[in-house]
Design an enzyme around this catalytic site. Structure first.
Site, PDB file in Angstrom:
ATOM      1  N   TYR A  23       0.823  -1.187   0.080  1.00  0.00           N
ATOM      2  CA  TYR A  23      -0.106  -0.158   0.025  1.00  0.00           C
ATOM      3  C   TYR A  23       0.849   1.303  -0.059  1.00  0.00           C
ATOM      4  O   TYR A  23       0.390   2.521  -0.067  1.00  0.00           O
ATOM      5  CB  TYR A  23      -0.969   0.025   1.224  1.00  0.00           C
ATOM      6  CG  TYR A  23      -1.987  -1.027   1.219  1.00  0.00           C
ATOM      7  CD1 TYR A  23      -2.845  -1.388   0.155  1.00  0.00           C
ATOM      8  CD2 TYR A  23      -1.654  -1.925   2.171  1.00  0.00           C
ATOM      9  CE1 TYR A  23      -3.690  -2.356   0.240  1.00  0.00           C
ATOM     10  CE2 TYR A  23      -2.595  -3.315   2.297  1.00  0.00           C
ATOM     11  CZ  TYR A  23      -3.740  -3.396   1.005  1.00  0.00           C
ATOM     12  OH  TYR A  23      -4.500  -4.401   1.259  1.00  0.00           O
ATOM     13  N   HIS A  62      -9.556   0.129  -5.370  1.00  0.00           N
ATOM     14  CA  HIS A  62      -8.516  -0.692  -4.329  1.00  0.00           C
ATOM     15  C   HIS A  62      -7.173  -0.188  -4.991  1.00  0.00           C
ATOM     16  O   HIS A  62      -6.904   0.011  -5.896  1.00  0.00           O
ATOM     17  CB  HIS A  62      -8.509  -2.446  -4.704  1.00  0.00           C
ATOM     18  CG  HIS A  62      -9.741  -2.783  -4.414  1.00  0.00           C
ATOM     19  ND1 HIS A  62     -10.400  -2.710  -3.381  1.00  0.00           N
ATOM     20  CD2 HIS A  62     -10.838  -3.081  -5.049  1.00  0.00           C
ATOM     21  CE1 HIS A  62     -11.709  -3.149  -3.188  1.00  0.00           C
ATOM     22  NE2 HIS A  62     -12.146  -3.260  -4.395  1.00  0.00           N
TER      23      HIS A  62
END
Ligand code: DQA
Length: 138
Positions: free
Chosen positions: A22, A97
């Site tokens: 991430y 996402h």
């Protein structure tokens, strides 16, 4: 044009969790970049994050935005409550996402919200949010 950027469970840990997946920027850093992008395009934006499924449902129900950009986190894969909240409002919702969920564990391949969303953007890091916003501003 007003856009709501809605982040679900564990997205508050962005920049501190699984950095190889991430990235190292915090959600606040990312939101600041998104806010600058929206400002340049003359769009208003609002940001909201919650780890609580019901709070996300309420936010969707009560939103006055023209479009919602939703990263539901793991709720994506099993929250029928969130699915029904999205279906209950006319506001278009784009599922986003940061990671490419289809290149990860099997349980991430299934989304119970995709069917009621306008579209899905997955795998472009923080730019997944920007690309979704762009689609509302075309
Ligand atoms: C995520 C992917 C989900 O599978 C995961 O549970 C998240 C983040 C993403 O942005 O890539 O928390 O939505």
């Amino acid at each position: 044009m007003k856009l709501l950027f809605l982040n679900g469970v564990n997205l508050n840990m962005t920049g501190r969790r699984e950095k190889s997946v991430y990235g190292t920027q915090t959600l606040e850093d990312i939101n600041n970049e998104i806010a600058a992008f929206c400002k340049e395009r003359g769009a208003k934006c609002e940001f909201y994050q919650s780890n609580l499924e019901g709070e996300l449902c309420t936010k969707i129900q009560e939103s006055d935005a023209d479009g919602i950009i939703l990263n539901a986190g793991a709720f994506t894969h099993y929250s029928y409550a969130l699915r029904d909240a999205i279906a209950s409002v006319p506001t278009p919702v784009i599922e986003v996402h940061m990671s490419n969920v289809h290149a990860r564990e099997e349980f991430r391949h299934k989304s119970v919200i995709s069917e009621v969303c306008r579209g899905t953007i997955s795998g472009f890091g923080k730019n997944s949010y920007i690309l979704a916003a762009e689609s509302f501003l075309l």
